[in-house]
Design a protein around this motif. Structure first.
Motif: not given
Length: 181
Positions: A115-126, A134-137, A145-156
């Motif tokens: 469970n990751i709170p929204a306050s712990s999530i940063s935007a994808a790096p530019d 764009e596949f990185i949410a 740890n640093l976790v890359l959150l992926l947008n499954v709709d943008k992986v492909l």
């Protein structure tokens, strides 16, 4: 079904509330990634993948999962990572829902449901316009740890999604050697 699989199934209908959102975490070459748990149907052991001619290299082929044809993608190969195609004891397939249907993603190991709170999530790096991120949410800090959150709709890409959807539509009888899982 293992504890993680049943956890995904039981949480798919739950309310994420204000405490955060649930993610299924997995590793690729010792790096931690995650998908929204609501998009994960199930996690299965790596099984024999039937090759389909003329697909891009990272589209490994298809599996027959209880009568449903599921296209399978090697995420390490898709992301241009070393070690793709080197499958080990804990390598598995995450079956996900995405905008064009269902696909299986080969990963090294599935770690946990977090469970990751929204306050712990940063935007994808530019990294500029030459590198597609764009596949990185987003990126989340969980302890050290640093976790890359992926947008499954943008992986492909859209073109790859179209190919995956077409492959999935082929009836099982046209896919020689397809054994049900």
């Amino acid at each position: 079904m293992n504890d993680l699989e049943s956890g995904v199934a039981s949480r798919n209908t739950g309310d994420t509330g204000t405490a955060g959102k649930e993610y299924v975490t997995f590793s690729l070459n010792a790096e931690l990634y995650a998908f929204d748990a609501l998009q994960v149907q199930e996690i299965i052991e790596l099984t024999t993948v039937t090759k389909v001619p003329h697909l891009p290299g990272h589209l490994k082929g298809v599996i027959n999962l209880r009568g449903t044809i599921i296209p399978v993608i090697d995420l390490k190969q898709k992301f241009g990572m070393e070690g793709h195609g080197q499958y080990r004891k804990h390598t598995c397939i995450i079956v996900t829902e995405f905008s064009a249907g269902v696909m299986g993603l080969i990963v090294d190991t599935v770690s946990d449901i977090m469970n990751i709170p929204a306050s712990s999530i940063s935007a994808a790096p530019d990294f500029g316009t030459r590198i597609n991120t764009e596949f990185i949410a987003g990126m989340a800090r969980t302890g050290d740890n640093l976790v890359l959150l992926l947008n499954v709709d943008k992986v492909l890409t859209d073109e790859e999604s179209s190919v995956v959807a077409q492959v999935a539509e082929q009836p099982p009888e046209l896919q020689p050697g397809m054994a049900e899982q």
